[in-house]
Design a protein around this motif. Sequence first.
Motif, PDB file in Angstrom:
ATOM      1  N   ASP A 107       0.830  -1.207   0.000  1.00  0.00           N
ATOM      2  CA  ASP A 107       0.000   0.000   0.000  1.00  0.00           C
ATOM      3  C   ASP A 107       0.865   1.258   0.000  1.00  0.00           C
ATOM      4  OD1 ASP A 107      -2.307  -1.519   0.119  1.00  0.00           O
ATOM      5  OD2 ASP A 107      -2.755  -1.048   2.220  1.00  0.00           O
ATOM      6  N   CYS A 108       1.871   1.253   0.852  1.00  0.00           N
ATOM      7  CA  CYS A 108       2.736   2.429   0.993  1.00  0.00           C
ATOM      8  C   CYS A 108       3.483   2.729  -0.298  1.00  0.00           C
ATOM      9  CB  CYS A 108       3.721   2.223   2.143  1.00  0.00           C
ATOM     10  SG  CYS A 108       2.960   2.136   3.775  1.00  0.00           S
ATOM     11  N   LEU A 109       3.974   1.692  -0.955  1.00  0.00           N
ATOM     12  CA  LEU A 109       4.674   1.884  -2.225  1.00  0.00           C
ATOM     13  C   LEU A 109       3.717   2.409  -3.292  1.00  0.00           C
ATOM     14  CD1 LEU A 109       6.881  -1.326  -2.142  1.00  0.00           C
ATOM     15  CD2 LEU A 109       7.683   1.035  -1.927  1.00  0.00           C
ATOM     16  N   ALA A 110       2.468   1.931  -3.265  1.00  0.00           N
ATOM     17  CA  ALA A 110       1.474   2.419  -4.225  1.00  0.00           C
ATOM     18  C   ALA A 110       1.153   3.887  -3.962  1.00  0.00           C
ATOM     19  CB  ALA A 110       0.203   1.575  -4.129  1.00  0.00           C
ATOM     20  N   ALA A 111       1.019   4.252  -2.693  1.00  0.00           N
ATOM     21  CA  ALA A 111       0.733   5.644  -2.336  1.00  0.00           C
ATOM     22  C   ALA A 111       1.868   6.556  -2.777  1.00  0.00           C
ATOM     23  CB  ALA A 111       0.508   5.759  -0.831  1.00  0.00           C
ATOM     24  N   GLN A 112       3.090   6.103  -2.562  1.00  0.00           N
ATOM     25  CA  GLN A 112       4.246   6.886  -2.973  1.00  0.00           C
ATOM     26  C   GLN A 112       4.273   7.051  -4.488  1.00  0.00           C
ATOM     27  OE1 GLN A 112       8.449   6.703  -1.184  1.00  0.00           O
ATOM     28  NE2 GLN A 112       8.556   5.244  -2.858  1.00  0.00           N
ATOM     29  N   SER A 113       4.007   5.981  -5.210  1.00  0.00           N
ATOM     30  CA  SER A 113       4.012   6.019  -6.668  1.00  0.00           C
ATOM     31  C   SER A 113       2.925   6.953  -7.205  1.00  0.00           C
ATOM     32  CB  SER A 113       3.816   4.605  -7.218  1.00  0.00           C
ATOM     33  OG  SER A 113       3.756   4.604  -8.620  1.00  0.00           O
ATOM     34  N   ALA A 114       1.796   7.040  -6.471  1.00  0.00           N
ATOM     35  CA  ALA A 114       0.679   7.871  -6.915  1.00  0.00           C
ATOM     36  C   ALA A 114       0.877   9.350  -6.602  1.00  0.00           C
ATOM     37  CB  ALA A 114      -0.615   7.380  -6.276  1.00  0.00           C
ATOM     38  N   GLY A 115       1.929   9.679  -5.846  1.00  0.00           N
ATOM     39  CA  GLY A 115       2.215  11.073  -5.577  1.00  0.00           C
ATOM     40  C   GLY A 115       1.803  11.579  -4.219  1.00  0.00           C
ATOM     41  N   ALA A 116       1.527  10.669  -3.276  1.00  0.00           N
ATOM     42  CA  ALA A 116       1.170  11.088  -1.919  1.00  0.00           C
ATOM     43  C   ALA A 116       2.328  11.837  -1.266  1.00  0.00           C
ATOM     44  CB  ALA A 116       0.786   9.876  -1.077  1.00  0.00           C
ATOM     45  N   ASP A 117       1.989  12.652  -0.279  1.00  0.00           N
ATOM     46  CA  ASP A 117       3.009  13.405   0.456  1.00  0.00           C
ATOM     47  C   ASP A 117       3.438  12.718   1.738  1.00  0.00           C
ATOM     48  OD1 ASP A 117       3.132  15.934  -1.188  1.00  0.00           O
ATOM     49  OD2 ASP A 117       0.988  15.893  -0.704  1.00  0.00           O
ATOM     50  N   CYS A 118       2.538  11.939   2.338  1.00  0.00           N
ATOM     51  CA  CYS A 118       2.857  11.247   3.579  1.00  0.00           C
ATOM     52  C   CYS A 118       1.886  10.097   3.778  1.00  0.00           C
ATOM     53  CB  CYS A 118       2.836  12.207   4.779  1.00  0.00           C
ATOM     54  SG  CYS A 118       1.307  13.127   4.955  1.00  0.00           S
ATOM     55  N   ILE A 119       2.169   9.276   4.785  1.00  0.00           N
ATOM     56  CA  ILE A 119       1.430   8.037   5.006  1.00  0.00           C
ATOM     57  C   ILE A 119       1.010   7.934   6.466  1.00  0.00           C
ATOM     58  CG2 ILE A 119       1.753   5.517   5.215  1.00  0.00           C
ATOM     59  CD1 ILE A 119       3.537   5.775   2.664  1.00  0.00           C
ATOM     60  N   GLU A 120      -0.232   7.459   6.683  1.00  0.00           N
ATOM     61  CA  GLU A 120      -0.627   6.964   8.002  1.00  0.00           C
ATOM     62  C   GLU A 120      -0.631   5.451   7.920  1.00  0.00           C
ATOM     63  OE1 GLU A 120      -4.108   7.376  11.383  1.00  0.00           O
ATOM     64  OE2 GLU A 120      -4.693   7.023   9.303  1.00  0.00           O
ATOM     65  N   LEU A 121       0.151   4.804   8.754  1.00  0.00           N
ATOM     66  CA  LEU A 121       0.297   3.349   8.706  1.00  0.00           C
ATOM     67  C   LEU A 121      -0.608   2.703   9.747  1.00  0.00           C
ATOM     68  CD1 LEU A 121       1.927   1.119   7.248  1.00  0.00           C
ATOM     69  CD2 LEU A 121       3.567   1.236   9.127  1.00  0.00           C
ATOM     70  N   VAL A 122      -1.458   1.769   9.273  1.00  0.00           N
ATOM     71  CA  VAL A 122      -2.425   1.094  10.133  1.00  0.00           C
ATOM     72  C   VAL A 122      -2.503  -0.377   9.722  1.00  0.00           C
ATOM     73  CG1 VAL A 122      -3.795   3.226  10.222  1.00  0.00           C
ATOM     74  CG2 VAL A 122      -4.469   1.411   8.632  1.00  0.00           C
ATOM     75  N   THR A 123      -3.272  -1.141  10.466  1.00  0.00           N
ATOM     76  CA  THR A 123      -3.800  -2.419   9.984  1.00  0.00           C
ATOM     77  C   THR A 123      -5.317  -2.362  10.152  1.00  0.00           C
ATOM     78  OG1 THR A 123      -3.584  -3.476  12.162  1.00  0.00           O
ATOM     79  CG2 THR A 123      -1.744  -3.730  10.620  1.00  0.00           C
ATOM     80  N   ALA A 124      -6.014  -3.336   9.591  1.00  0.00           N
ATOM     81  CA  ALA A 124      -7.462  -3.490   9.787  1.00  0.00           C
ATOM     82  C   ALA A 124      -8.250  -2.251   9.366  1.00  0.00           C
ATOM     83  CB  ALA A 124      -7.769  -3.852  11.245  1.00  0.00           C
ATOM     84  N   HIS A 125      -8.172  -1.921   8.097  1.00  0.00           N
ATOM     85  CA  HIS A 125      -8.937  -0.788   7.561  1.00  0.00           C
ATOM     86  C   HIS A 125     -10.415  -0.848   7.940  1.00  0.00           C
ATOM     87  CE1 HIS A 125      -6.326   1.637   5.034  1.00  0.00           C
ATOM     88  NE2 HIS A 125      -5.770   0.556   4.534  1.00  0.00           N
ATOM     89  N   LEU A 126     -11.006  -2.056   7.875  1.00  0.00           N
ATOM     90  CA  LEU A 126     -12.441  -2.197   8.108  1.00  0.00           C
ATOM     91  C   LEU A 126     -12.823  -1.904   9.548  1.00  0.00           C
ATOM     92  CD1 LEU A 126     -13.348  -5.370   6.007  1.00  0.00           C
ATOM     93  CD2 LEU A 126     -13.726  -2.971   5.429  1.00  0.00           C
ATOM     94  N   LEU A 127     -11.861  -1.881  10.452  1.00  0.00           N
ATOM     95  CA  LEU A 127     -12.114  -1.552  11.851  1.00  0.00           C
ATOM     96  C   LEU A 127     -11.715  -0.119  12.174  1.00  0.00           C
ATOM     97  CD1 LEU A 127     -10.951  -4.871  13.572  1.00  0.00           C
ATOM     98  CD2 LEU A 127     -13.275  -4.180  12.944  1.00  0.00           C
ATOM     99  N   GLY A 128     -11.427   0.659  11.158  1.00  0.00           N
ATOM    100  CA  GLY A 128     -11.057   2.048  11.378  1.00  0.00           C
ATOM    101  C   GLY A 128      -9.582   2.279  11.566  1.00  0.00           C
ATOM    102  N   GLY A 129      -8.783   1.215  11.432  1.00  0.00           N
ATOM    103  CA  GLY A 129      -7.336   1.336  11.567  1.00  0.00           C
ATOM    104  C   GLY A 129      -6.854   0.979  12.952  1.00  0.00           C
ATOM    105  N   LEU A 130      -6.050  -0.077  13.040  1.00  0.00           N
ATOM    106  CA  LEU A 130      -5.466  -0.515  14.307  1.00  0.00           C
ATOM    107  C   LEU A 130      -3.944  -0.475  14.233  1.00  0.00           C
ATOM    108  CD1 LEU A 130      -7.742  -3.597  15.145  1.00  0.00           C
ATOM    109  CD2 LEU A 130      -8.091  -1.184  15.726  1.00  0.00           C
ATOM    110  N   THR A 131      -3.290  -0.677  15.374  1.00  0.00           N
ATOM    111  CA  THR A 131      -1.841  -0.594  15.476  1.00  0.00           C
ATOM    112  C   THR A 131      -1.151  -1.551  14.501  1.00  0.00           C
ATOM    113  OG1 THR A 131      -2.111  -0.120  17.833  1.00  0.00           O
ATOM    114  CG2 THR A 131       0.103  -0.706  17.079  1.00  0.00           C
ATOM    115  N   PRO A 132      -0.249  -1.061  13.674  1.00  0.00           N
ATOM    116  CA  PRO A 132       0.515  -1.948  12.790  1.00  0.00           C
ATOM    117  C   PRO A 132       1.629  -2.636  13.569  1.00  0.00           C
ATOM    118  CG  PRO A 132       1.271   0.292  12.511  1.00  0.00           C
ATOM    119  CD  PRO A 132       0.116   0.358  13.478  1.00  0.00           C
ATOM    120  N   SER A 133       2.198  -3.655  12.964  1.00  0.00           N
ATOM    121  CA  SER A 133       3.309  -4.341  13.617  1.00  0.00           C
ATOM    122  C   SER A 133       4.587  -3.522  13.503  1.00  0.00           C
ATOM    123  CB  SER A 133       3.535  -5.721  12.984  1.00  0.00           C
ATOM    124  OG  SER A 133       4.075  -5.586  11.679  1.00  0.00           O
TER     125      SER A 133
END
Length: 247
Positions: free
Chosen positions: A16-42
């Motif tokens: 996901d992060c590499l895709a966001a970077q390739s698409a021209g994003a400026d920064c990233i919020e890193l999460v897991t479990a999108h369907l739960l609103g985003g939980l702590t990543p490993s």
Amino acid sequence: MINNISVEICCGSLEDCLAAQSAGADCIELVTAHLLGGLTPSAGLLYKVKEKVRLPVSAIVRPRAAGFCYSDEDFEVMCRDAKEFARIGADGIVFGFLQPNGNLDYERCARFLDCVGDCTPVFHRAIDVVEDMLATAERLIGLGVKRILTSGGKENALAGAPTIRKLVQQCGDRIQILAGGGIRANNIAQVIAQTGVKMVHFSGTAYREDTSTCRNPNLNFGASVLPPNENFIVVNKNNISDIMTNI
């Protein structure tokens, strides 16, 4: 940055992060479990993202779904996660603590901020349920929080645009207001115009198929229906005991 607007993408994997970077994003919020609103990543995920992605990365610290009033045990884990993320090199730490009545837990926030090191502290959409968002923003500024993610207390950022605009006007350059929640290609221009924000947050997600379980479609490896927003799943001691008595 496009037209002086910074874009943050919510990502749940290194891919996901590499895709966001390739698409021209400026920064990233890193999460897991999108369907739960985003939980702590490993920690491993954050490590690899920092190794392979050049964009600033803020990692969320949210151990479970539902609300933002946590047990003492959860809080201990969250502080440990924040310290580990800071050690790995996260650029920001995203968090939020509320009291049982839904208002800001100032004491917990202050204690947690001692754990983020040099990372930028970001308060997430927990602010969208407090009684007075403007007053809460002032308290967060006083704590040293640098950014607030909000939908303006509504189901999406467009519906909450009037409140987001008030936050932008009141806070000025003392804290960055980040509009997020339900932002799509067909409404992002409206959100920016109606709020005056200089930063937007969205995920841009889509479904992708994994066929590895198709051989046995009757199996379910997760909840078939998500619980209500105010509920989360825990291990129940009595349920364990009842089952174990039948061994």
